[in-house]
Design a protein around this motif. Structure first.
Motif, PDB file in Angstrom:
ATOM      1  N   LEU A  69      53.059  36.735  82.767  1.00 24.84           N
ATOM      2  CA  LEU A  69      51.675  37.452  82.124  1.00 24.84           C
ATOM      3  C   LEU A  69      50.950  37.469  83.511  1.00 24.84           C
ATOM      4  O   LEU A  69      50.370  38.687  83.921  1.00 24.84           O
TER       5      LEU A  69
ATOM      6  N   SER B 119      44.976  35.553  76.031  1.00 25.38           N
ATOM      7  CA  SER B 119      45.878  36.267  75.936  1.00 25.38           C
ATOM      8  C   SER B 119      45.993  37.811  74.738  1.00 25.38           C
ATOM      9  O   SER B 119      46.681  38.757  75.380  1.00 25.38           O
TER      10      SER B 119
ATOM     11  N   LEU C  73      52.846  43.927  77.301  1.00 24.52           N
ATOM     12  CA  LEU C  73      52.382  43.093  77.183  1.00 24.52           C
ATOM     13  C   LEU C  73      53.170  42.063  76.070  1.00 24.52           C
ATOM     14  O   LEU C  73      52.843  40.567  75.973  1.00 24.52           O
TER      15      LEU C  73
END
Length: 195
Positions: free
Chosen positions: A69, A93, A130
């Motif tokens: 990330l 996240s 993501l």
């Protein structure tokens, strides 16, 4: 050059940790330094960065997914290591990915060093990219609940519910003494559908 360091955590500060590996102390900047405890042995996943001002700097993470990330954030034009760390430190996240997916530029500008132009660039570069990192980060085992309940929580996330939604119903599920993950999943879905 380094993939990870494994050693004893010698020092924890608000911005970095010191990892002692065979008598050598490595200063490692981390988005979550207080996740480590002084005196404990730990494996820290490392990303090394070089700049003209600071020379070599080490950045450390609790998992390969967190490191991934960080690298995704670094790939965005206008985001440096300090900004990427600040974003990761300030947000879970799941919420971060949700903001990027929804194109919430204003939300992203609240992070240190992120203006409107950089926030727009984050959305442009990372939208839709993501999912893998976030799902893996959110699939970590919660040792405070029973294995059956933990499996059920992971299954609910896999079904598409956000970690935030699942976290909200976890205390209620914990009171429900089910024997199997399936029972917890059924109860969890009933609670989530009520909302």
């Amino acid at each position: 050059m380094y993939e990870y360091l494994e050693g004893v955590i010698e020092l924890v500060t608000p911005s970095y940790i010191v990892v002692d590996v065979n008598g050598v102390g490595y200063k490692v900047f981390s988005p979550t330094p207080f996740a480590y405890k002084e005196g404990e042995k730990a494996k820290v996943y490392i990303e090394q960065n070089f700049s003209d001002n600071n020379g070599f700097t080490l950045y450390g993470f609790q998992s390969m997914e967190a490191k991934g990330l960080f690298l995704k954030l670094l790939s965005v034009s206008g985001i440096g290591p300090k900004s990427a760390l600040a974003i990761m430190a300030a947000e879970d996240s799941d919420s971060l990915a949700e903001a990027i997916e929804q194109g919430e530029v204003k939300y992203l500008t609240r992070f240190p060093g992120v203006g409107k132009k950089t926030a727009s660039q984050i959305v442009l570069d990372l939208k839709g990219k993501l999912g893998d990192y976030v799902q893996k980060l959110d699939r970590q085992v919660d040792e405070s609940v029973s294995p059956a309940l933990n499996d059920a929580l992971l299954a609910l996330i896999a079904l598409g519910y956000t970690k935030k939604e699942v976290d909200k119903i976890t205390p209620k599920l914990a009171e429900y003494n089910a024997k199997t993950a399936d029972e917890y999943i059924k109860k969890g879905l009933a609670l989530l559908l009520k909302k």
